[in-house]
Write a protein that holds these residues in place. Sequence first.
Motif, PDB file in Angstrom:
ATOM      1  N   SER A 224       0.828  -1.216   0.000  1.00 32.06           N
ATOM      2  CA  SER A 224       0.000   0.000   0.000  1.00 32.06           C
ATOM      3  C   SER A 224       0.856   1.257   0.000  1.00 32.06           C
ATOM      4  O   SER A 224       0.539   2.235  -0.688  1.00 32.06           O
ATOM      5  N   VAL A 225       1.939   1.240   0.786  1.00 30.17           N
ATOM      6  CA  VAL A 225       2.815   2.409   0.860  1.00 30.17           C
ATOM      7  C   VAL A 225       3.503   2.652  -0.488  1.00 30.17           C
ATOM      8  O   VAL A 225       3.653   3.800  -0.926  1.00 30.17           O
ATOM      9  N   ILE A 228       1.511   4.701  -2.953  1.00 27.55           N
ATOM     10  CA  ILE A 228       1.336   6.139  -2.700  1.00 27.55           C
ATOM     11  C   ILE A 228       2.315   6.912  -3.580  1.00 27.55           C
ATOM     12  O   ILE A 228       3.506   6.601  -3.616  1.00 27.55           O
ATOM     13  N   SER A 229       1.826   7.932  -4.255  1.00 24.44           N
ATOM     14  CA  SER A 229       2.658   8.646  -5.241  1.00 24.44           C
ATOM     15  C   SER A 229       3.650   9.610  -4.603  1.00 24.44           C
ATOM     16  O   SER A 229       4.810   9.674  -5.011  1.00 24.44           O
ATOM     17  N   GLY A 233       3.667  11.445   1.520  1.00 29.28           N
ATOM     18  CA  GLY A 233       2.617  10.498   1.880  1.00 29.28           C
ATOM     19  C   GLY A 233       3.186   9.165   2.317  1.00 29.28           C
ATOM     20  O   GLY A 233       2.708   8.550   3.271  1.00 29.28           O
ATOM     21  N   LYS A 234       4.228   8.718   1.608  1.00 30.74           N
ATOM     22  CA  LYS A 234       4.890   7.462   1.977  1.00 30.74           C
ATOM     23  C   LYS A 234       5.511   7.556   3.367  1.00 30.74           C
ATOM     24  O   LYS A 234       5.397   6.630   4.181  1.00 30.74           O
ATOM     25  N   ALA A 237       2.794   7.579   6.093  1.00 33.97           N
ATOM     26  CA  ALA A 237       2.207   6.242   6.277  1.00 33.97           C
ATOM     27  C   ALA A 237       3.156   5.325   7.023  1.00 33.97           C
ATOM     28  O   ALA A 237       2.754   4.599   7.939  1.00 33.97           O
TER      29      ALA A 237
END
Length: 309
Positions: A224-225, A228-229, A233-234, A237
């Motif tokens: 999921s990580v 992330i674009s 955000g990465k 998370a």
Amino acid sequence: MEPQNNTQISLFLLLGISEDPEQQPLIFGLFLSMYLVTVLGNLLIILATISDAHLHTPMYFFLSNLSFVDICFTSTTVPKMLVNIETQSKVISYAGCITQIYFFAIFVVLDNLLLAVMAYDRYVAICHPLHYMAIMNHRLCGLLVLASWITSALNSLLHSLMVLRLSFYTDLEIPHFFCELNQVVHLACSDLFLSEVMIYLATMLLGGCPLAGILYSYSKIVSSVRAISSAQGKYKAFSTCASHLSVVSLFYCTLLGVYFSSIVTQNSQSISTASVMYTVVTPMLNPFIYSLRNKDIKSALRRLFGGKP
């Protein structure tokens, strides 16, 4: 040596980490310091999560339970060791030894299960953020913790009853600083096949299954990580589960280290020393790991002591 029925046994002898009299004051001071830091650090985590409304979330509910278990886990073994050093005695009663086996087994399994539950919580938070509060509701959180306690208690009761049915030789020296189940079982003169099978199955189920659950959860989290674009955000998370991942790594690495050291070496004193890592050091470090990189915990602790968040 003459075998003795377990009903006639009155005591065991705990040989401890070292039998050198000159090292006893150093060991006493070191273990007393680590024990006090463990209790104080984990107690602060519990008080912070209870007193701060911002921390009334599933993640911190599980963390406060883990902190409570860590206090109990360390309190099962260290106080008796300190008393024995202070009184210059190696004795633990038969009832005391069985009691120590029971509670040690409860809290070591609880640590495993709670770490798995916390990994599931992070999986839901990162992989299903929109449904997080609906999935991780109060009822489910309570049931997960209750199930962990019941599973641990039943497993511990089974092992304690297994030890109670064993007969022992008169030589009852345990080359450890607490009544470790495997060490006590191998002092028996009874047939150990059933006992060893039970220990092996319990280790595989209650050690292997939680670890498999943790690995599965983090494999999904990593996927999921990666999807992330943005780099920010990465990072955000991953930072939510970095503390838990550190605690998991520390706990399982020390457990596996003790297991492999017991295979490689037959030196019981070395195994006893290695056991200090997961029985004392890991519970002591957990509060530092969760508080040093966690702004919410830091703010809650400042509010707890009357400072500005």
